[in-house]
Design a protein around this motif. Structure first.
Motif, PDB file in Angstrom:
ATOM      1  N   SER A 186       0.990   4.012  -3.154  1.00 38.92           N
ATOM      2  CA  SER A 186       0.535   5.391  -2.936  1.00 38.92           C
ATOM      3  C   SER A 186       1.436   6.414  -3.603  1.00 38.92           C
ATOM      4  O   SER A 186       1.031   7.555  -3.792  1.00 38.92           O
ATOM      5  CB  SER A 186       0.450   5.687  -1.444  1.00 38.92           C
ATOM      6  OG  SER A 186       1.742   5.759  -0.888  1.00 38.92           O
ATOM      7  N   GLY A 227      -2.205   6.673   0.583  1.00 35.48           N
ATOM      8  CA  GLY A 227      -1.470   5.509   1.064  1.00 35.48           C
ATOM      9  C   GLY A 227      -2.021   4.969   2.372  1.00 35.48           C
ATOM     10  O   GLY A 227      -2.149   3.751   2.551  1.00 35.48           O
ATOM     11  N   TYR A 245      -5.301   3.250   1.497  1.00 33.17           N
ATOM     12  CA  TYR A 245      -5.001   1.946   0.906  1.00 33.17           C
ATOM     13  C   TYR A 245      -4.587   0.961   1.999  1.00 33.17           C
ATOM     14  O   TYR A 245      -5.016  -0.190   2.006  1.00 33.17           O
ATOM     15  CB  TYR A 245      -3.845   2.050  -0.093  1.00 33.17           C
ATOM     16  CG  TYR A 245      -4.154   2.601  -1.456  1.00 33.17           C
ATOM     17  CD1 TYR A 245      -5.406   3.099  -1.787  1.00 33.17           C
ATOM     18  CD2 TYR A 245      -3.166   2.640  -2.422  1.00 33.17           C
ATOM     19  CE1 TYR A 245      -5.662   3.609  -3.046  1.00 33.17           C
ATOM     20  CE2 TYR A 245      -3.408   3.140  -3.692  1.00 33.17           C
ATOM     21  CZ  TYR A 245      -4.653   3.625  -3.999  1.00 33.17           C
ATOM     22  OH  TYR A 245      -4.911   4.126  -5.236  1.00 33.17           O
ATOM     23  N   THR A 246      -3.724   1.428   2.879  1.00 35.98           N
ATOM     24  CA  THR A 246      -3.212   0.564   3.934  1.00 35.98           C
ATOM     25  C   THR A 246      -4.339  -0.022   4.772  1.00 35.98           C
ATOM     26  O   THR A 246      -4.414  -1.230   4.992  1.00 35.98           O
ATOM     27  CB  THR A 246      -2.229   1.342   4.836  1.00 35.98           C
ATOM     28  OG1 THR A 246      -1.124   1.780   4.035  1.00 35.98           O
ATOM     29  CG2 THR A 246      -1.717   0.496   5.969  1.00 35.98           C
ATOM     30  N   ALA A 294       0.834  -1.209   0.000  1.00 39.68           N
ATOM     31  CA  ALA A 294       0.000   0.000   0.000  1.00 39.68           C
ATOM     32  C   ALA A 294       0.866   1.255   0.000  1.00 39.68           C
ATOM     33  O   ALA A 294       0.545   2.242  -0.675  1.00 39.68           O
ATOM     34  CB  ALA A 294      -0.932  -0.010   1.209  1.00 39.68           C
ATOM     35  N   TYR A 338      -7.024  -2.221   2.361  1.00 40.84           N
ATOM     36  CA  TYR A 338      -6.497  -3.488   1.858  1.00 40.84           C
ATOM     37  C   TYR A 338      -6.078  -4.430   2.983  1.00 40.84           C
ATOM     38  O   TYR A 338      -6.211  -5.650   2.844  1.00 40.84           O
ATOM     39  CB  TYR A 338      -5.351  -3.247   0.878  1.00 40.84           C
ATOM     40  CG  TYR A 338      -5.838  -2.780  -0.465  1.00 40.84           C
ATOM     41  CD1 TYR A 338      -6.458  -3.668  -1.345  1.00 40.84           C
ATOM     42  CD2 TYR A 338      -5.713  -1.455  -0.854  1.00 40.84           C
ATOM     43  CE1 TYR A 338      -6.924  -3.246  -2.577  1.00 40.84           C
ATOM     44  CE2 TYR A 338      -6.182  -1.017  -2.088  1.00 40.84           C
ATOM     45  CZ  TYR A 338      -6.776  -1.924  -2.942  1.00 40.84           C
ATOM     46  OH  TYR A 338      -7.250  -1.498  -4.169  1.00 40.84           O
ATOM     47  N   THR A 339      -5.602  -3.899   4.076  1.00 42.96           N
ATOM     48  CA  THR A 339      -5.257  -4.775   5.193  1.00 42.96           C
ATOM     49  C   THR A 339      -6.511  -5.394   5.794  1.00 42.96           C
ATOM     50  O   THR A 339      -6.523  -6.588   6.119  1.00 42.96           O
ATOM     51  CB  THR A 339      -4.450  -4.024   6.272  1.00 42.96           C
ATOM     52  OG1 THR A 339      -3.259  -3.491   5.668  1.00 42.96           O
ATOM     53  CG2 THR A 339      -4.052  -4.951   7.407  1.00 42.96           C
ATOM     54  N   ILE A 385      -2.854  -4.537  -5.282  1.00 49.98           N
ATOM     55  CA  ILE A 385      -2.646  -3.113  -5.037  1.00 49.98           C
ATOM     56  C   ILE A 385      -1.672  -2.545  -6.069  1.00 49.98           C
ATOM     57  O   ILE A 385      -1.850  -1.440  -6.573  1.00 49.98           O
ATOM     58  CB  ILE A 385      -2.075  -2.864  -3.623  1.00 49.98           C
ATOM     59  CG1 ILE A 385      -3.029  -3.379  -2.556  1.00 49.98           C
ATOM     60  CG2 ILE A 385      -1.778  -1.383  -3.414  1.00 49.98           C
ATOM     61  CD1 ILE A 385      -2.404  -3.423  -1.165  1.00 49.98           C
TER      62      ILE A 385
END
Length: 141
Positions: free
Chosen positions: A72, A79, A82-83, A68, A86-87, A140
């Motif tokens: 980014s 970022g 995304y982190t 992620a 997606y986590t 990602i």
């Protein structure tokens, strides 16, 4: 130069704190999936199976967080978003996989994790966690 250092330090702290919180969340999920107190199993009982599962899960979360960050491309808010997103997706997939493996294999996976003797099924499940993380990370990037 000093401005870049400050901006990069801020980003590193933000990603580090976010990754830490997500690893703690992941630990809580594993604790909920396994019987007993996971902290006690790890630190007091020195349970190898629990250590393998928790360690592989933490490594899996780190893989997703790293992807992620790379995706980014320096945009901190994106970022961090995304982190987190997606986590959480990765942890949900790992949790579902835990139940699927438990459903289609003999015995209970949670009981194997807390058993004092090392069991190969826990190693296999740990590798599955890392594999899922790699798949999510690739999506990602």
């Amino acid at each position: 130069m000093l401005e870049d250092l400050i901006r990069n330090a801020y980003s590193a702290a933000a990603y580090g704190a976010t990754g830490m919180v997500l690893m703690l969340l992941s630990f809580a999920v594993i604790d909920g999936l396994t019987p007993g107190n996971l902290r006690h199993l790890l630190w007091a009982d020195r349970n190898r199976n629990a250590g393998i599962l928790v360690g592989s899960n933490a490594f899996a979360v780190a893989i997703i967080v790293t992807a992620a960050i790379v995706a980014s491309e320096g945009r901190l808010f994106e970022g961090l978003t995304y982190t987190v997103v997606y986590t959480i997706i990765g942890v949900v997939i790992m949790t579902v996989t835990f139940f699927i493996i438990d459903l289609f294999t003999p015995g209970k996976l949670g009981e194997l994790v807390v058993h004092p003797e090392s069991h190969p099924a826990v190693w296999m499940h740990g590798v599955v966690h890392v594999g899922i993380a790699m798949i999510v990370a690739a999506s990602i990037l």
